[in-house]
Design a protein around this motif. Sequence first.
Motif, PDB file in Angstrom:
ATOM      1  N   GLN A 481       5.379  14.449 -20.296  1.00  0.00           N
ATOM      2  CA  GLN A 481       4.400  15.208 -19.503  1.00  0.00           C
ATOM      3  C   GLN A 481       4.863  15.365 -18.056  1.00  0.00           C
ATOM      4  N   TYR A 482       5.472  14.314 -17.536  1.00  0.00           N
ATOM      5  CA  TYR A 482       5.946  14.336 -16.144  1.00  0.00           C
ATOM      6  C   TYR A 482       7.047  15.382 -15.971  1.00  0.00           C
ATOM      7  N   GLN A 483       7.967  15.425 -16.940  1.00  0.00           N
ATOM      8  CA  GLN A 483       9.060  16.406 -16.872  1.00  0.00           C
ATOM      9  C   GLN A 483       8.531  17.837 -16.948  1.00  0.00           C
ATOM     10  N   ASP A 484       7.501  18.060 -17.785  1.00  0.00           N
ATOM     11  CA  ASP A 484       6.902  19.399 -17.897  1.00  0.00           C
ATOM     12  C   ASP A 484       6.275  19.824 -16.573  1.00  0.00           C
ATOM     13  N   LEU A 485       5.555  18.898 -15.936  1.00  0.00           N
ATOM     14  CA  LEU A 485       4.905  19.221 -14.659  1.00  0.00           C
ATOM     15  C   LEU A 485       5.939  19.492 -13.571  1.00  0.00           C
ATOM     16  N   ILE A 486       7.011  18.710 -13.563  1.00  0.00           N
ATOM     17  CA  ILE A 486       8.072  18.884 -12.560  1.00  0.00           C
ATOM     18  C   ILE A 486       8.742  20.249 -12.730  1.00  0.00           C
ATOM     19  N   GLN A 487       8.955  20.642 -13.971  1.00  0.00           N
ATOM     20  CA  GLN A 487       9.566  21.960 -14.221  1.00  0.00           C
ATOM     21  C   GLN A 487       8.654  23.086 -13.739  1.00  0.00           C
ATOM     22  N   ARG A 488       7.339  22.929 -13.927  1.00  0.00           N
ATOM     23  CA  ARG A 488       6.385  23.940 -13.459  1.00  0.00           C
ATOM     24  C   ARG A 488       6.390  24.053 -11.934  1.00  0.00           C
ATOM     25  N   LEU A 489       6.581  22.902 -11.273  1.00  0.00           N
ATOM     26  CA  LEU A 489       6.587  22.909  -9.801  1.00  0.00           C
ATOM     27  C   LEU A 489       7.882  23.502  -9.253  1.00  0.00           C
ATOM     28  N   GLY A 490       8.965  23.337  -9.990  1.00  0.00           N
ATOM     29  CA  GLY A 490      10.262  23.842  -9.531  1.00  0.00           C
ATOM     30  C   GLY A 490      10.691  23.148  -8.251  1.00  0.00           C
ATOM     31  N   ASN A 491      11.135  23.947  -7.276  1.00  0.00           N
ATOM     32  CA  ASN A 491      11.594  23.379  -6.000  1.00  0.00           C
ATOM     33  C   ASN A 491      10.478  23.287  -4.958  1.00  0.00           C
ATOM     34  N   ASN A 492       9.241  23.570  -5.370  1.00  0.00           N
ATOM     35  CA  ASN A 492       8.129  23.551  -4.425  1.00  0.00           C
ATOM     36  C   ASN A 492       7.571  22.138  -4.263  1.00  0.00           C
ATOM     37  N   PRO A 493       7.074  21.813  -3.079  1.00  0.00           N
ATOM     38  CA  PRO A 493       6.454  20.500  -2.895  1.00  0.00           C
ATOM     39  C   PRO A 493       5.164  20.389  -3.696  1.00  0.00           C
ATOM     40  N   THR A 494       4.773  19.172  -4.001  1.00  0.00           N
ATOM     41  CA  THR A 494       3.581  18.935  -4.816  1.00  0.00           C
ATOM     42  C   THR A 494       2.338  19.524  -4.169  1.00  0.00           C
ATOM     43  N   SER A 495       2.287  19.535  -2.847  1.00  0.00           N
ATOM     44  CA  SER A 495       1.090  19.994  -2.127  1.00  0.00           C
ATOM     45  C   SER A 495       0.784  21.473  -2.354  1.00  0.00           C
ATOM     46  N   THR A 496       1.776  22.257  -2.850  1.00  0.00           N
ATOM     47  CA  THR A 496       1.543  23.693  -3.073  1.00  0.00           C
ATOM     48  C   THR A 496       0.947  23.972  -4.447  1.00  0.00           C
ATOM     49  N   ALA A 497       0.889  22.968  -5.300  1.00  0.00           N
ATOM     50  CA  ALA A 497       0.382  23.156  -6.654  1.00  0.00           C
ATOM     51  C   ALA A 497      -1.148  23.222  -6.660  1.00  0.00           C
ATOM     52  N   PRO A 498      -1.756  23.797  -7.708  1.00  0.00           N
ATOM     53  CA  PRO A 498      -3.215  23.790  -7.839  1.00  0.00           C
ATOM     54  C   PRO A 498      -3.748  22.353  -7.854  1.00  0.00           C
ATOM     55  N   SER A 499      -4.993  22.177  -7.458  1.00  0.00           N
ATOM     56  CA  SER A 499      -5.560  20.829  -7.315  1.00  0.00           C
ATOM     57  C   SER A 499      -5.555  20.056  -8.634  1.00  0.00           C
TER      58      SER A 499
END
Length: 600
Positions: A481-499
Amino acid sequence: MDAQQLAQVEALCETLYTGVPSTNADGERITLQEAQQRLLSLRTSAEYIPQCQYILDNSNSQYARLVATNSLTELITVHWNSFTIPQRIDIRNYVLGYLANKGPQLQDYVVTALIKLVCRITKLGWFDDNVHRELAEDVTKFLQATVDHCILGLKILNQLVDELNIPTLGRTLTQHRKTSVSFRDVCLLKVFQLGLTTLKQLQTRAITAEPRQEVTLGEQALGLCVRCLSFDFIGTNPDESTEDVGTIQAPTSWRPLLSDPATTELMFEFYANTEPPRSSKAMEAIILMASVRRSIFPTDKDRGAFLARLINGIREMLSKQTGLQHQDNYHQFCRLLGRLKANYQLSELVKTEGYMEWLELAASFTVQSIRNWQYSTNSIHYLLSLWGRLVAAVPYVRPETGAQGHVQNLEKQVLTVVETYLESMLGSVESVLRSDGALENPLDDDGSLREQMDRLPVICRFQYGQVAQMILNKFDPLMSQYQDLIQRLGNNPTSTAPSDVQQRLAIIEGQLTWLTFMIGTIVGGHSWSSAHLGEGDETIDASLSRRALQLAQGIDYRLTSSNGQGRADPKLEQALLFYFQNFRRAYMFMWDHMPGSSSS
């Protein structure tokens, strides 16, 4: 000193303790600092002792009495050698008489200061005259008078034990030990008996007192028993900042009292029938009695009988949950369980009647405590230490010894405890996040976390294959699950993701943090010198380490590919560092000793 000077002293004392400026005879304003400076002059010379006595005799100001008493204590401590032996006895008798006549009417802080003074005189003059060594006898007159005087007497005895147990500034350790040992041999058992007698009188209603007085009497008598049992019998100068109890080196003369079933029963009954702080003090006394040296009991039969009484008392508490809803009682009870195996061998425990029931009740209590981690964070490590000590002793006990099937029962209970710990700590992550700051994160409590991690390896390695599988069953899905979320975020910081993504990522990282800490401490618990190293343990270490290394690799890749923007939770990074430190200690120790290798 006359009445006018006394009034001035009272005004200065009022200013000192209330902060309200006063005026002197000339109408000048006196500030707090000036009042403090003037009153300190009472401590500069032994010539001021009559003035201090005059203040005590004639002043109605509680603050003035307090200043006079503290000044007397300082003067007598510093100028002790300036007094003759009769003068020292006169001052002692004066203070005791003052307490007897006026003690019940005085404020608690004045009483405390006067008691400290008489106990300091007793300590310093211990070898001067027999009078000083008879203070415990003199105090019995207080105990036999009114209820208020009985409370005063118990307070004197409590302070006396403290005074003789704790070194005084300005005296050598040799002087202190000489006095302390003499007090131990001459008075301490008598003082302990007085505490127990008061508890028995309270239990049998032999003392007629108001409810408030009963509570105070119980607190003082139990406090006295605890102080006597925790006395530094052999001069080890234990660290008072720790709760860990060592072996209580009680003298042989204490044997009849400690081996008497009535003593143990008294404490258990007092615990069951009172509320904190009395009940928690009674539990503390039980912990200390459970820690008494083995040789105090003349035979194994006597020791076994004492252990049976402890086990029965604990079983009854666990089955009825007596008093365990109170935090203070609960914490002390966890300490008792953790201490039990430290002072008794598993071979003794398994022979005790009711051991199997006790084991199941203890496991049930541990499971319940871990599930309610938010109320028991500071107590869980005591419970883990109990299970750690039990499983560590299994190789030294024959399976046929004691209760039939005790090893299999222990294996079953340990797996339940470990599984509950794993589930509860992973579940705590989401609970903390959803509490919006109402719950404290157990990962933030470094001391408690370290205590728990120190105790996990021996427990987890007892059934290592099954425990490791539990961890992997949790780790692998979370890693995916962690790898899937990291791939969705790409090179963006975590703070830019939806809440919702941020929250899900925080939960997964928190749970991986717990699993990484557990992997680190278990791998670090590998011992090459252990005679009981299981076959295949290194393979299991490798399987767990593979997951931790994959996690570290993934975090590092994200960090570098995002140019430092995609950082993981700092706690997860700390957990990985913890893992590497433990792995290095367990598996790279040979590299550290090779020529040309560097430990940096």
